[in-house]
Design a protein around this motif. Structure first.
Motif, PDB file in Angstrom:
ATOM      1  N   ARG A   1       0.841  -1.185   0.000  1.00 26.57           N
ATOM      2  CA  ARG A   1       0.000   0.000   0.000  1.00 26.57           C
ATOM      3  C   ARG A   1       0.878   1.236   0.000  1.00 26.57           C
ATOM      4  N   LYS A   2       0.558   2.191  -0.855  1.00 27.30           N
ATOM      5  CA  LYS A   2       1.331   3.431  -0.906  1.00 27.30           C
ATOM      6  C   LYS A   2       0.964   4.295   0.288  1.00 27.30           C
ATOM      7  N   PHE A   3       1.927   5.009   0.794  1.00 30.12           N
ATOM      8  CA  PHE A   3       1.683   5.881   1.936  1.00 30.12           C
ATOM      9  C   PHE A   3       2.279   7.250   1.673  1.00 30.12           C
ATOM     10  N   CYS A   4       1.735   8.233   2.350  1.00 27.76           N
ATOM     11  CA  CYS A   4       2.203   9.603   2.205  1.00 27.76           C
ATOM     12  C   CYS A   4       3.516   9.766   2.959  1.00 27.76           C
ATOM     13  N   LYS A   5       4.545  10.148   2.248  1.00 29.51           N
ATOM     14  CA  LYS A   5       5.872  10.330   2.840  1.00 29.51           C
ATOM     15  C   LYS A   5       5.869  11.453   3.883  1.00 29.51           C
ATOM     16  N   PHE A   6       5.096  12.485   3.605  1.00 28.90           N
ATOM     17  CA  PHE A   6       5.064  13.643   4.492  1.00 28.90           C
ATOM     18  C   PHE A   6       4.315  13.345   5.779  1.00 28.90           C
ATOM     19  N   CYS A   7       3.241  12.553   5.703  1.00 29.50           N
ATOM     20  CA  CYS A   7       2.512  12.158   6.914  1.00 29.50           C
ATOM     21  C   CYS A   7       3.360  11.214   7.765  1.00 29.50           C
TER      22      CYS A   7
ATOM     23  N   ASP B   1       6.656  11.012   7.947  1.00 28.79           N
ATOM     24  CA  ASP B   1       7.767  11.739   8.574  1.00 28.79           C
ATOM     25  C   ASP B   1       7.293  12.897   9.438  1.00 28.79           C
ATOM     26  N   LYS B   2       5.983  13.121   9.472  1.00 23.84           N
ATOM     27  CA  LYS B   2       5.358  14.199  10.246  1.00 23.84           C
ATOM     28  C   LYS B   2       5.918  15.571   9.867  1.00 23.84           C
ATOM     29  N   ILE B   3       6.038  15.781   8.547  1.00 23.17           N
ATOM     30  CA  ILE B   3       6.493  17.068   8.028  1.00 23.17           C
ATOM     31  C   ILE B   3       5.281  17.989   7.959  1.00 23.17           C
ATOM     32  N   VAL B   4       5.365  19.127   8.635  1.00 23.65           N
ATOM     33  CA  VAL B   4       4.240  20.055   8.701  1.00 23.65           C
ATOM     34  C   VAL B   4       4.211  20.969   7.487  1.00 23.65           C
ATOM     35  N   PHE B   5       5.375  21.452   7.053  1.00 18.76           N
ATOM     36  CA  PHE B   5       5.461  22.444   5.998  1.00 18.76           C
ATOM     37  C   PHE B   5       6.395  21.939   4.898  1.00 18.76           C
ATOM     38  N   ILE B   6       5.954  22.001   3.654  1.00 23.56           N
ATOM     39  CA  ILE B   6       6.785  21.630   2.512  1.00 23.56           C
ATOM     40  C   ILE B   6       7.447  22.903   1.998  1.00 23.56           C
TER      41      ILE B   6
ATOM     42  N   LYS C   1      -3.948  16.537   0.837  1.00 24.11           N
ATOM     43  CA  LYS C   1      -3.470  17.763   1.489  1.00 24.11           C
ATOM     44  C   LYS C   1      -2.008  18.033   1.124  1.00 24.11           C
ATOM     45  N   HIS C   2      -1.175  17.009   1.252  1.00 24.62           N
ATOM     46  CA  HIS C   2       0.241  17.196   0.970  1.00 24.62           C
ATOM     47  C   HIS C   2       0.520  17.291  -0.532  1.00 24.62           C
ATOM     48  N   GLN C   3      -0.290  16.640  -1.357  1.00 21.37           N
ATOM     49  CA  GLN C   3      -0.107  16.766  -2.802  1.00 21.37           C
ATOM     50  C   GLN C   3      -0.377  18.204  -3.246  1.00 21.37           C
ATOM     51  N   ARG C   4      -1.396  18.835  -2.664  1.00 22.70           N
ATOM     52  CA  ARG C   4      -1.687  20.237  -2.990  1.00 22.70           C
ATOM     53  C   ARG C   4      -0.538  21.138  -2.548  1.00 22.70           C
ATOM     54  N   GLU C   5      -0.032  20.934  -1.335  1.00 16.70           N
ATOM     55  CA  GLU C   5       1.089  21.746  -0.845  1.00 16.70           C
ATOM     56  C   GLU C   5       2.331  21.530  -1.704  1.00 16.70           C
ATOM     57  N   LEU C   6       2.563  20.289  -2.093  1.00 15.48           N
ATOM     58  CA  LEU C   6       3.710  19.955  -2.931  1.00 15.48           C
ATOM     59  C   LEU C   6       3.616  20.651  -4.285  1.00 15.48           C
ATOM     60  N   THR C   7       2.427  20.646  -4.875  1.00 15.79           N
ATOM     61  CA  THR C   7       2.212  21.308  -6.168  1.00 15.79           C
ATOM     62  C   THR C   7       2.466  22.804  -6.055  1.00 15.79           C
ATOM     63  N   ARG C   8       1.962  23.408  -4.996  1.00 16.63           N
ATOM     64  CA  ARG C   8       2.201  24.851  -4.789  1.00 16.63           C
ATOM     65  C   ARG C   8       3.687  25.144  -4.635  1.00 16.63           C
ATOM     66  N   ALA C   9       4.385  24.300  -3.874  1.00 14.22           N
ATOM     67  CA  ALA C   9       5.819  24.511  -3.644  1.00 14.22           C
ATOM     68  C   ALA C   9       6.605  24.361  -4.945  1.00 14.22           C
ATOM     69  N   ILE C  10       6.259  23.378  -5.765  1.00 13.94           N
ATOM     70  CA  ILE C  10       6.952  23.175  -7.042  1.00 13.94           C
ATOM     71  C   ILE C  10       6.709  24.368  -7.972  1.00 13.94           C
ATOM     72  N   LYS C  11       5.464  24.823  -8.034  1.00 12.64           N
ATOM     73  CA  LYS C  11       5.157  25.956  -8.900  1.00 12.64           C
ATOM     74  C   LYS C  11       5.843  27.234  -8.433  1.00 12.64           C
ATOM     75  N   LYS C  12       5.942  27.412  -7.126  1.00  7.02           N
ATOM     76  CA  LYS C  12       6.637  28.587  -6.580  1.00  7.02           C
ATOM     77  C   LYS C  12       8.128  28.515  -6.905  1.00  7.02           C
ATOM     78  N   ALA C  13       8.719  27.317  -6.768  1.00  7.59           N
ATOM     79  CA  ALA C  13      10.139  27.135  -7.078  1.00  7.59           C
ATOM     80  C   ALA C  13      10.410  27.345  -8.561  1.00  7.59           C
ATOM     81  N   ARG C  14       9.478  26.961  -9.403  1.00 12.11           N
ATOM     82  CA  ARG C  14       9.635  27.199 -10.842  1.00 12.11           C
ATOM     83  C   ARG C  14       9.603  28.683 -11.161  1.00 12.11           C
ATOM     84  N   ASN C  15       8.706  29.417 -10.529  1.00 13.77           N
ATOM     85  CA  ASN C  15       8.571  30.840 -10.817  1.00 13.77           C
ATOM     86  C   ASN C  15       9.786  31.654 -10.401  1.00 13.77           C
TER      87      ASN C  15
END
Length: 76
Positions: free
Chosen positions: A11-17, A19-24, A53-67
């Protein structure tokens, strides 16, 4: 009738959950690059196992890093 043989998949699991990472952080390029294809596309949450939740944060972080040019938009 016999059921078709299915290979056992973990079963796939969320890496961020896990590791209890709060902020990406968008400045953590090494982490962000693991969720990009070699062409520069963002890998879907179904493939990575991230929760929504973390996929949305990850997408925002990637788009911000691209910009701000930390990550290229496309790889040639």
């Amino acid at each position: 009738m016999k059921k078709p043989y299915r290979k056992f998949q973990r079963r796939k699991f969320c890496k961020f959950c896990a590791d209890k990472i709060v902020f990406i952080d968008y400045k953590d390029i090494r982490t962000l690059k693991t969720f990009l294809t070699e062409r520069g596309k963002i890998i879907a949450g179904r493939m990575t196992g991230n929760c929504t939740k973390h996929q949305r944060e990850l997408t925002r972080a990637i788009k911000k890093a691209r910009n701000i040019a930390l990550i290229p938009f496309i790889e040639k």
